[in-house]
Design an enzyme around this catalytic site. Structure first.
Site, short mmCIF file in Angstrom:
data_model
loop_
_atom_site.label_atom_id
_atom_site.label_comp_id
_atom_site.label_asym_id
_atom_site.label_seq_id
_atom_site.Cartn_x
_atom_site.Cartn_y
_atom_site.Cartn_z
N TYR A 81 10.65 52.03 42.39
CA TYR A 81 9.50 51.24 41.98
C TYR A 81 8.26 52.12 41.81
O TYR A 81 7.56 52.06 40.80
CB TYR A 81 9.25 50.15 43.02
CG TYR A 81 8.12 49.21 42.72
CD1 TYR A 81 8.15 48.38 41.60
CD2 TYR A 81 7.03 49.12 43.58
CE1 TYR A 81 7.10 47.49 41.33
CE2 TYR A 81 5.98 48.23 43.32
CZ TYR A 81 6.02 47.43 42.21
OH TYR A 81 5.00 46.55 41.95
N ASP A 115 13.68 38.04 26.82
CA ASP A 115 13.86 39.24 27.63
C ASP A 115 12.82 40.27 27.22
O ASP A 115 12.82 40.73 26.06
CB ASP A 115 15.29 39.78 27.42
CG ASP A 115 15.60 41.00 28.25
OD1 ASP A 115 14.68 41.57 28.88
OD2 ASP A 115 16.78 41.42 28.27
N LYS A 167 6.17 53.07 38.41
CA LYS A 167 4.75 52.75 38.28
C LYS A 167 3.91 54.00 38.01
O LYS A 167 2.95 53.96 37.22
CB LYS A 167 4.25 52.03 39.54
CG LYS A 167 4.78 50.61 39.69
CD LYS A 167 4.37 49.72 38.52
CE LYS A 167 4.78 48.27 38.72
NZ LYS A 167 4.44 47.43 37.54
N ASP A 186 9.20 33.89 30.53
CA ASP A 186 10.04 34.58 31.50
C ASP A 186 11.45 34.63 30.93
O ASP A 186 11.71 34.08 29.85
CB ASP A 186 10.02 33.90 32.87
CG ASP A 186 10.10 34.91 34.01
OD1 ASP A 186 11.11 35.65 34.05
OD2 ASP A 186 9.19 34.95 34.86
N ILE A 187 12.35 35.26 31.65
CA ILE A 187 13.72 35.40 31.15
C ILE A 187 14.52 34.11 31.33
O ILE A 187 15.56 33.92 30.72
CB ILE A 187 14.42 36.60 31.82
CG1 ILE A 187 15.63 37.04 30.99
CG2 ILE A 187 14.77 36.29 33.28
CD1 ILE A 187 16.15 38.42 31.36
N GLY A 218 6.62 37.33 32.51
CA GLY A 218 6.91 37.29 33.93
C GLY A 218 6.09 36.21 34.61
O GLY A 218 5.61 36.36 35.74
N GLY A 236 6.92 34.85 38.27
CA GLY A 236 6.85 35.70 39.45
C GLY A 236 5.71 35.33 40.37
O GLY A 236 4.93 34.41 40.10
N GLN A 237 5.58 36.09 41.44
CA GLN A 237 4.58 35.79 42.46
C GLN A 237 3.16 35.80 41.89
O GLN A 237 2.38 34.88 42.12
CB GLN A 237 4.67 36.81 43.60
CG GLN A 237 3.71 36.52 44.76
CD GLN A 237 3.61 37.66 45.75
OE1 GLN A 237 3.81 38.82 45.40
NE2 GLN A 237 3.31 37.35 46.99
#
Length: 318
Positions: free
Chosen positions: A143, A53, A147, A35-36, A9, A12-13
């Site tokens: 979400y 993935d 988590k 990443d994907i 990932g 991402g941010q």
């Protein structure tokens, strides 16, 4: 033994900035970004990059073996606002990717795992002010549910299989370097772009919605610090509370207005308001401070200054 790092990932941010920070510390070739899909951003060009993935175990295993990976930062996730639109996809991505990395560690293919949790694990029945490390957790979002479940699996894999997994519950994160990714706290990023572009912003949260927030540099520091800490110092194997500053859209807008005099804000709360209302207003992170010496650097005034400078610099580049 190899000490290569894999960031899953990486576009991402958090992942994008974590990749660059870790490469600065360990060297470009020692940190594999993945990443994907391949982005057109610095993390894909500054060192090795793999496309796969994270929900596919065999592909994940192949990347780990090919690069002789020792540590994995499992950053891939579907965030709160987006996961509410696609509940099945959110659950599948968030949970399957976690199981894959935990099983890689259980099978001794990697030695250490970082997995991010979130203040979304808390819910409307959680004490809202100075939320303690151990408390009522009844999340009401996909979400948050993923988590919370993930935290329990991390603790289980540590106790049952000895997996060295480490985690922190991120508050809302603020950065100018990547665009908002569908999170409930993203108003605190959007406001700076809109203030500089249009001198006006419409917030999707109400003016008095207080949430725990953190500047990205502090989040990156915390992520690297917990992974560098001696194993015996990590007492919490579910996830640590982490705190920076708490503020409301009204607090933030007043500081923005000090820099942009004609700035105006109005409020049109959307579905994310219900999510925000279920989260804490402030966090007690004393256990992280005690166990691995966590300390944040950025207060709200510093964040506003850095964000305005950063967004302006992006506009010059574009």
């Amino acid at each position: 033994m190899s000490s290569k790092i894999l960031i899953v990932g990486a576009c991402g941010q958090i992942g994008s900035e974590l990749t660059l920070a870790l490469r600065e510390i360990h060297g470009n070739d020692m940190v594999i970004a993945s990443d994907i899909k391949r982005p057109t951003s610095p993390e894909s060009n500054s060192g090795p990059f793999e496309i796969f993935d994270a929900t596919n175990y065999s592909d994940f295993e192949n990347v780990v073996k090919t690069h002789q990976i020792d540590k994995v930062y499992m950053m891939a996730a579907m965030l709160s606002g987006t996961a509410e639109k696609f509940p099945d996809k959110g659950w599948d991505l968030n949970m399957t990717s976690l199981f894959n990395v935990l099983n890689l560690a259980k099978n001794k293919l990697i030695s250490k795992v970082f997995w991010p949790s979130s203040i979304a694990v808390f819910g409307p029945t959680t004490p809202k002010n100075d939320t303690p490390q151990r408390t009522i957790m009844e999340p009401t979002t996909v979400y948050g549910i993923s988590k919370q479940a993930g935290e329990r699996w991390c603790a289980y894999y540590h106790k049952r299989y000895g997996v060295d997994v480490r985690s922190i519950r991120y508050p809302g994160l603020i950065s100018y370097k990547t665009p908002p990714g569908g999170g409930t706290t993203d108003y605190a990023i959007e406001i700076f772009h809109e203030a500089l572009k249009n001198s006006k912003y419409t917030s999707f949260l109400s003016k008095d919605t207080a949430l725990p927030m953190m500047y990205m540099d502090d989040a990156i520091k915390a992520t690297i610090s917990i992974m560098d800490a001696p194993s015996q110092d990590i007492k919490v194997r579910s996830s640590y509370n982490l705190s920076g500053v708490s503020f409301t859209p009204d607090d933030l807008s007043k500081l923005v207005k000090q820099h942009i005099e004609n700035f105006e804000i109005d409020y049109e709360p959307d579905f994310r308001q219900d999510i925000a209302d279920s989260w804490p207003s402030s966090i007690d992170d004393s256990e992280a401070r005690k166990d691995w010496n966590w300390k944040h650097n950025f207060d709200l005034n510093m964040i506003v200054k850095k964000m305005l400078e950063g967004v302006k610099s992006l506009e010059h580049v574009n």
